[in-house]
Design an enzyme around this catalytic site. Structure first.
Site, PDB file in Angstrom:
ATOM      1  N   LYS A  40       0.753  -1.186  -0.140  1.00 19.74           N
ATOM      2  CA  LYS A  40      -0.004  -0.110   0.047  1.00 19.74           C
ATOM      3  C   LYS A  40       1.073   1.334  -0.038  1.00 19.74           C
ATOM      4  O   LYS A  40       1.129   1.820   0.922  1.00 19.74           O
ATOM      5  CB  LYS A  40      -0.789  -0.086   1.192  1.00 19.74           C
TER       6      LYS A  40
ATOM      7  N   SER B 208      -8.724  -0.685  -4.570  1.00 16.12           N
ATOM      8  CA  SER B 208      -8.921  -0.371  -2.966  1.00 16.12           C
ATOM      9  C   SER B 208     -10.493  -0.310  -2.772  1.00 16.12           C
ATOM     10  O   SER B 208     -11.027  -1.136  -3.119  1.00 16.12           O
ATOM     11  CB  SER B 208      -8.250   0.919  -2.894  1.00 16.12           C
TER      12      SER B 208
END
Length: 550
Positions: free
Chosen positions: A149, A351
């Site tokens: 991430k 996401s």
């Protein structure tokens, strides 16, 4: 005699129809991707259409958009009508790989004699501003789950971390494999030969002709003169104007009659950043999806007995966790009515964009779609010292130990950072658990595919994060098949859709309010500005970096 359809792809393509009068005016001459695909599909079956010609180059299209158009061109070519592409140059001083990949879907490729074939490959780039932040006195404080991430790396690092480099390398490799294979198949070349030509690029026009990469050298007038001799058309029409015009035959008139009523397939869109509230449209940030608006649309679909299936079109890098979760819940509620829900991914569905798509019956993505990024990040940049350097100071009086926790004037205390970490753990655990449930995978297996990692649609498909590869039309066909409908005997409706008269009426329920256009505010401008600068947007479910394959 007949009509020659024209595609001008140098202007760019809209994923979503304009949501406001201002946006409509600004993009008044831009077609939507759905219009172009629909025009090609209709034109293939229309005897009055004799062929199609496309002008390529200019505004960059995403790899997924190009793949959607390639499918539509392939469908058109099954009619036996010619499909020709032309361009002045495939990248005069820039990247021409993806535009050329699109051109190979056509029967014939024309290149201006002075043009180039800058088919130099693909790259994935990321920008780092940590050095600039240090010089200005901004202190970046970000937490993430997990190592892939990497959106926070833009602010906390000076170069790619090993996980970020690994992920970027695979994204570039996967995209390159797709492009090389597509070029090789259509140009009847060995993949090794295509790679050799790419490594030799940029190539002059004559070399491209000799290598079999293009079919003809000529200027625009040469292309049209040749087509006029072959087809003897008496009319030229832009594809979007063709699909928008009214019925011209008895069969077309019959299809527009309100009776007998046709079963409906509803299209609900999630476009741009995902936030709590209503859909928005910012001059700088572009369109955004609000959980109130999308939720109201899904509830309206669930309550409409004529709607037999739903296509959830997602083109979003994510955003708010709670907004994404609210939309996911409405998707599950809709599925409980027995109607199939097919998720169709656009250029990016990552996401929060993946979060809202994952509960669908079937997820469809293009091989070049950017998806995954099952992870969490949050934080802030402390600008106190930076402002002091230019003579600006700010002081606050507050009650409550954590009243200034998210202030850009103060760093996190140890206790606040511990709470931030707890929040990240909680959200990440929930994301992974729900993804595993929705995708029917063991949680341990899903966790290994998560960790914030971004995948191409092709790789996501191989890991069962995506069910099938294809575009919107494929998703629409799947929706019809699952509902037991004839693809050619349905009506497709976009939800929410409000005509001008309904927009002028005062809302009477919260659902009415949710589907009305949100006012343009300075908050929207600020969000757009932050997005344009690459600064962290609101929401912990956001895709890392701004991955662009080109």
């Amino acid at each position: 005699m007949g009509t020659l359809l024209e595609l001008d792809l140098t202007r760019g393509v809209l994923e979503t129809p304009p949501a406001s009068p201002v946006a409509a005016f600004r993009s008044r001459h831009l077609p939507t991707l759905r219009e172009l695909v629909g025009a090609l599909r209709k034109g293939a079956r229309d005897d009055s259409v004799v062929g199609v010609i496309a002008h390529l180059g200019g505004h960059r299209l995403s790899l997924a958009q190009v793949q959607e158009l390639r499918e539509a061109v392939a469908d058109f070519r099954t009619s036996g009508k010619p499909a020709v592409a032309w361009t002045e140059s495939f990248g005069e001083t820039g990247q021409g790989t993806v535009p050329y990949y699109l051109a190979t879907a056509f029967d014939e490729i024309w290149l201006q004699p002075s043009g180039d074939l800058a088919i130099t490959g693909v790259s994935v780039q990321a920008v780092f501003i940590r050095g600039a932040l240090d010089k200005t006195g901004v202190i970046p404080q970000f937490g993430k789950r997990r190592e892939y991430k990497t959106a926070a790396d833009t602010f906390t690092e000076r170069e790619m971390t090993p996980p970020a480099r690994e992920m970027a390398s695979r994204l570039a490799e996967s995209a390159y494999e797709q492009i090389v294979e597509g070029i090789a198949v259509r140009r009847r070349l060995d993949t090794a030969r295509v790679r050799e030509l790419v490594d030799s690029a940029p190539l002059p026009a004559q070399t491209g002709l000799d290598a079999g990469l293009v079919d003809r050298l000529g200027y625009r007038s040469d292309v049209y003169d040749e087509l006029e001799k072959q087809l003897q058309y008496d009319d030229r029409l832009l594809a979007e104007r063709y699909i928008r015009r009214g019925p011209r035959t008895l069969d077309e008139i019959r299809k527009t009659l309100p009776w007998p009523q046709k079963p409906l397939v509803a299209v609900v869109r999630v476009t741009g950043g995902i936030a709590v509230g209503r859909n928005s449209n910012s001059p700088l940030g572009g369109p955004g999806s609000g959980s109130d608006t999308v939720g109201a649309a899904l509830r309206a679909v669930a309550d409409n007995e004529r709607v037999k299936a739903v296509v959830l079109r997602v083109d979003s890098p994510g955003g708010s966790y709670v907004a994404s979760d609210a939309i996911r819940n409405e998707v599950l509620r809709l599925r409980s009515t027995g109607r199939p829900v097919i998720a169709s991914m656009g250029g990016v569905a990552a996401s929060g964009g993946y979060f809202v798509a994952m509960p669908a019956d079937v997820i469809v993505a293009q091989p070049g779609t950017i998806t995954g990024s099952i992870g969490v990040l949050t934080g802030k940049g402390v600008v106190r010292d930076a402002l002091e350097r230019i003579g600006i100071s700010r002081e606050a009086v507050s009650e409550g130990a954590n009243a200034q926790m998210y202030s850009a004037q103060e760093e996190f205390t140890d206790e606040q950072w511990a709470r931030l970490e707890e929040t990240l753990d909680r959200i990440y655990k929930d994301f992974v658990a729900k993804a595993a449930q929705d995708r029917g995978l063991p949680e341990e297996r899903l966790e290994s595919l998560a960790r914030g990692r971004v995948w191409t649609g092709a790789d996501a498909h191989s890991h069962k994060l995506v069910d099938e590869l294809g575009g919107f039309q494929h998703a629409l066909t799947l929706a019809c098949n699952r509902a037991g409908l004839d693809r050619d005997e349905i009506a497709v409706t976009s939800v929410p859709h409000r005509n001008l008269l309904s927009q002028l009426k005062a809302p009477t329920t919260t659902d009415d309010l949710a589907v009305s256009a949100a006012p343009l505010t300075l908050d929207g401008l600020t969000t757009g500005l932050y997005s344009a600068l690459g600064l962290p947007p609101a929401g912990v479910l956001r895709m890392p970096f701004r991955w662009e394959i080109g």
